[in-house]
Scaffold this motif. Sequence first.
Motif, PDB file in Angstrom:
ATOM      1  N   THR A 185      -1.352 150.278  21.580  1.00  0.00           N
ATOM      2  CA  THR A 185      -2.738 149.641  22.460  1.00  0.00           C
ATOM      3  C   THR A 185      -3.637 150.800  22.337  1.00  0.00           C
ATOM      4  O   THR A 185      -3.482 152.054  21.902  1.00  0.00           O
ATOM      5  N   CYS A 186      -4.638 150.034  22.656  1.00  0.00           N
ATOM      6  CA  CYS A 186      -6.229 150.995  22.401  1.00  0.00           C
ATOM      7  C   CYS A 186      -6.999 150.409  23.650  1.00  0.00           C
ATOM      8  O   CYS A 186      -7.038 149.447  23.856  1.00  0.00           O
ATOM      9  N   GLY A 187      -7.501 151.455  24.337  1.00  0.00           N
ATOM     10  CA  GLY A 187      -8.753 151.062  25.287  1.00  0.00           C
ATOM     11  C   GLY A 187      -8.392 150.780  26.649  1.00  0.00           C
ATOM     12  O   GLY A 187      -8.923 150.616  27.513  1.00  0.00           O
ATOM     13  N   MET A 188      -6.786 151.179  26.824  1.00  0.00           N
ATOM     14  CA  MET A 188      -6.376 151.062  28.151  1.00  0.00           C
ATOM     15  C   MET A 188      -5.820 152.469  28.594  1.00  0.00           C
ATOM     16  O   MET A 188      -5.101 153.029  27.584  1.00  0.00           O
ATOM     17  N   SER A 189      -5.739 153.137  29.479  1.00  0.00           N
ATOM     18  CA  SER A 189      -5.011 154.210  30.242  1.00  0.00           C
ATOM     19  C   SER A 189      -3.809 153.938  30.536  1.00  0.00           C
ATOM     20  O   SER A 189      -3.107 152.940  30.592  1.00  0.00           O
ATOM     21  N   GLU A 190      -2.988 155.108  30.416  1.00  0.00           N
ATOM     22  CA  GLU A 190      -1.251 154.741  30.702  1.00  0.00           C
ATOM     23  C   GLU A 190      -1.184 154.357  32.028  1.00  0.00           C
ATOM     24  O   GLU A 190      -0.382 153.417  32.082  1.00  0.00           O
ATOM     25  N   SER A 191      -1.846 154.645  33.064  1.00  0.00           N
ATOM     26  CA  SER A 191      -1.952 153.953  34.469  1.00  0.00           C
ATOM     27  C   SER A 191      -2.134 152.577  34.355  1.00  0.00           C
ATOM     28  O   SER A 191      -1.624 151.613  35.024  1.00  0.00           O
ATOM     29  N   ALA A 192      -2.991 152.216  33.833  1.00  0.00           N
ATOM     30  CA  ALA A 192      -3.766 150.875  33.706  1.00  0.00           C
ATOM     31  C   ALA A 192      -2.646 149.945  32.888  1.00  0.00           C
ATOM     32  O   ALA A 192      -2.308 148.815  33.112  1.00  0.00           O
ATOM     33  N   VAL A 193      -1.948 150.541  31.632  1.00  0.00           N
ATOM     34  CA  VAL A 193      -0.916 149.868  31.189  1.00  0.00           C
ATOM     35  C   VAL A 193       0.284 149.555  32.079  1.00  0.00           C
ATOM     36  O   VAL A 193       0.862 148.633  32.156  1.00  0.00           O
ATOM     37  N   ASN A 194       0.457 150.755  32.966  1.00  0.00           N
ATOM     38  CA  ASN A 194       1.819 150.700  33.760  1.00  0.00           C
ATOM     39  C   ASN A 194       1.574 149.773  34.804  1.00  0.00           C
ATOM     40  O   ASN A 194       2.471 148.826  35.129  1.00  0.00           O
ATOM     41  N   GLN A 195       0.136 149.628  35.390  1.00  0.00           N
ATOM     42  CA  GLN A 195      -0.103 148.480  36.534  1.00  0.00           C
ATOM     43  C   GLN A 195       0.240 147.362  35.830  1.00  0.00           C
ATOM     44  O   GLN A 195       0.670 146.305  36.645  1.00  0.00           O
ATOM     45  N   ALA A 196      -0.345 146.969  34.502  1.00  0.00           N
ATOM     46  CA  ALA A 196      -0.446 145.579  34.121  1.00  0.00           C
ATOM     47  C   ALA A 196       0.972 145.142  33.624  1.00  0.00           C
ATOM     48  O   ALA A 196       1.292 144.028  33.826  1.00  0.00           O
ATOM     49  N   ILE A 197       1.975 145.933  33.506  1.00  0.00           N
ATOM     50  CA  ILE A 197       3.219 145.171  32.981  1.00  0.00           C
ATOM     51  C   ILE A 197       4.393 146.038  33.988  1.00  0.00           C
ATOM     52  O   ILE A 197       5.482 146.120  33.514  1.00  0.00           O
ATOM     53  N   ALA A 240       6.554 139.154  23.929  1.00  0.00           N
ATOM     54  CA  ALA A 240       5.468 138.078  24.164  1.00  0.00           C
ATOM     55  C   ALA A 240       4.999 138.529  25.493  1.00  0.00           C
ATOM     56  O   ALA A 240       3.654 138.206  25.854  1.00  0.00           O
ATOM     57  N   SER A 241       5.868 138.685  26.453  1.00  0.00           N
ATOM     58  CA  SER A 241       5.575 138.895  27.917  1.00  0.00           C
ATOM     59  C   SER A 241       4.580 140.205  28.060  1.00  0.00           C
ATOM     60  O   SER A 241       3.394 140.137  28.745  1.00  0.00           O
ATOM     61  N   ILE A 242       4.516 141.217  27.224  1.00  0.00           N
ATOM     62  CA  ILE A 242       3.898 142.378  27.173  1.00  0.00           C
ATOM     63  C   ILE A 242       2.398 141.857  26.538  1.00  0.00           C
ATOM     64  O   ILE A 242       1.344 142.339  27.098  1.00  0.00           O
ATOM     65  N   ARG A 243       2.507 141.113  25.464  1.00  0.00           N
ATOM     66  CA  ARG A 243       1.322 140.823  24.745  1.00  0.00           C
ATOM     67  C   ARG A 243       0.590 139.873  25.612  1.00  0.00           C
ATOM     68  O   ARG A 243      -0.804 140.064  25.760  1.00  0.00           O
ATOM     69  N   ASP A 244       1.250 139.097  26.352  1.00  0.00           N
ATOM     70  CA  ASP A 244       0.484 138.094  27.226  1.00  0.00           C
ATOM     71  C   ASP A 244      -0.334 138.733  28.207  1.00  0.00           C
ATOM     72  O   ASP A 244      -1.353 138.564  28.769  1.00  0.00           O
ATOM     73  N   LYS A 245       0.393 139.855  28.979  1.00  0.00           N
ATOM     74  CA  LYS A 245      -0.256 140.604  29.605  1.00  0.00           C
ATOM     75  C   LYS A 245      -1.623 141.463  29.301  1.00  0.00           C
ATOM     76  O   LYS A 245      -2.266 141.912  30.280  1.00  0.00           O
TER      77      LYS A 245
END
Length: 411
Positions: A185-197, A240-245
């Motif tokens: 991924t690019c453009g998202m912080s670790e905390s933002a990715v963690n929150q999203a998934i 697929a779930s991760i890409r969707d989020k």
Amino acid sequence: MRAEIIATGTELLTGGTLDTNSLFLSEELLLIGLETAFKTAVGDDEKDMEDALVRALARADAVILTGGIGPTEDDMTRKVIAKITKKRLVLNEDALAAIHARLAGRGKEYAATNDRQALTPAGARLLKNPAGIAPGFYIDEDGPFLAVLPGVPREMRAMFNEGLRPALEHRFGGKVFIRRKILRTCGMSESAVNQAIQDILRRGEPVVGLTAKESGVDIRVIARATNAEQSQALLDRTEASIRDKLGDAVYGADGLELEEVIGALLKQRTLTLSVAESCTGGLIGVRMTNIAGSSEYFERGVVAYSNLAKTELLGVPKDLVDRNGAVSAEVAAAMAQGIRQAAHTDLGLAVTGIAGPGGGTEKKPVGLVYIALSSSRGVKTAEHRFPGDREQVRLRASQMALDMVRRYLIG
């Protein structure tokens, strides 16, 4: 099933030499159904090697050693294994013949010290070296599986692929099927990715984890099942779930770099790119031209480091620089337009900023970077404030600049 990798050699502990072998082996072992539970690096000390091997054999189902099987005095892996397994070292005639043939083919005189490379513990099975001289071996009896490979990465990989992999698959394959993928991924912080998934992270199976890097956040997915189809299906559903989020934040998988993605997109759309760099000092151009065939879409890169260079090479008006400063959205936009017009390309990318450690002010601190992309649709600019030292700022700036191009190309 658990594995341990032991990398031998004092050079691995004194700096300057990276242990790339363990990374390769851990990835390959996982596909066989062996999860690397431990990695150990040990110097050229007989007692330390003995301690490391005894500990590994007590806690792992498979132990893979790399290094220490050459012809010199500090190549003591065979001796240590013979002592721990209580097997005498015997001269393997097949190994000796192969060593003689390989050296003769290179036109080298045979030294008697090479004989020790043909010594293997009694009962061990020989692993031929298709890329070098020293053979490896493995012991597959009651108890843990034990194998020895060369320390030279090219030789180690060839020996693993042609000799050791089949032996490991025979012993361990077919019990648990493991599939792994790393989403980049690019453009998202670790905390933002963690929150999203976070709901996916909490499921437990498959195992999903995050690794923050200078270039972005990698998401590793490891799926286990009793057959290959189930394991792959579980992996595919989770991906697929991760890409969707995460949407556009995911740019690729496994070892794919952002510049490779952009190159493929540019070729697909028959578009060309030129780059004007200031604070990144040519890093973007290097990354783009690292890809074979990039001449099809990458026309040129210009390092316009000084204000004069920005004016003379890119046509940036001097009064624009005087009024806004070299590090500004306005100058970045003019640089992007200037390189696009000079190179006659479809896209013009520009970066200007303060990489540090000096040069920053209260209004324009170190880490401030402006990125601009010029196209037939106009010019888009973005402001970033990157943390870290000079190298980190430059790398992060190059990554976000390339990501701006990617997002433009995918619409």
